[in-house]
Design a protein around this motif. Structure first.
Motif: not given
Length: 121
Positions: A35, A37, A40, A42-43, A77-78, A116
């Motif tokens: 991942w 971070a 934007e 967490l991706h 991204p979340q 994040w």
């Protein structure tokens, strides 16, 4: 800063890259995601798996590597990632960042939350 809330505690990790590892509850195979971070969110960018599991198949575009498969994760991204537990796995989630790994508490009624932030409190 990567913020992880688990079992009533908050873990703050000064890292913008991390891995998330777990064992599939049915097939007992190892899964690992890389991942990134940032502001934007967490991706997830790449995953490594030993093999498919019930409800988790090897996606199109995956390539074979020694010991399993790798693939690029196609998810935006979340802002918040919630990791639930079935209660059927032999271990919980593991987060590794900046050369340190942290085993996260496993409880079916208390999911792990990750985000994040400038501050984690």
């Amino acid at each position: 800063m990567l913020c992880v809330a688990a079992a009533g505690a908050i873990l703050a990790l000064a890292a913008d890259r991390f891995t998330l590892e777990w064992t599939h509850s049915v097939t007992r195979t190892q899964w690992e995601e890389s991942w990134v971070a940032g502001p934007e969110g967490l991706h997830p960018v790449e995953a490594r798996i030993a093999g498919p599991g019930a409800g988790m198949e090897i996606p199109d575009g995956a390539w074979r590597v020694p010991g399993g498969w790798r693939y690029r994760v196609q998810v935006p991204p979340q802002k918040l990632v919630v990791l639930a537990s079935s209660g059927a796995t032999p271990s919980g989630w593991r987060v590794c960042a900046a050369g340190q790994c942290h085993d996260l508490a496993l409880a079916a009624d208390a999911p792990v939350r990750m985000w994040w932030g400038a501050r984690c409190a």
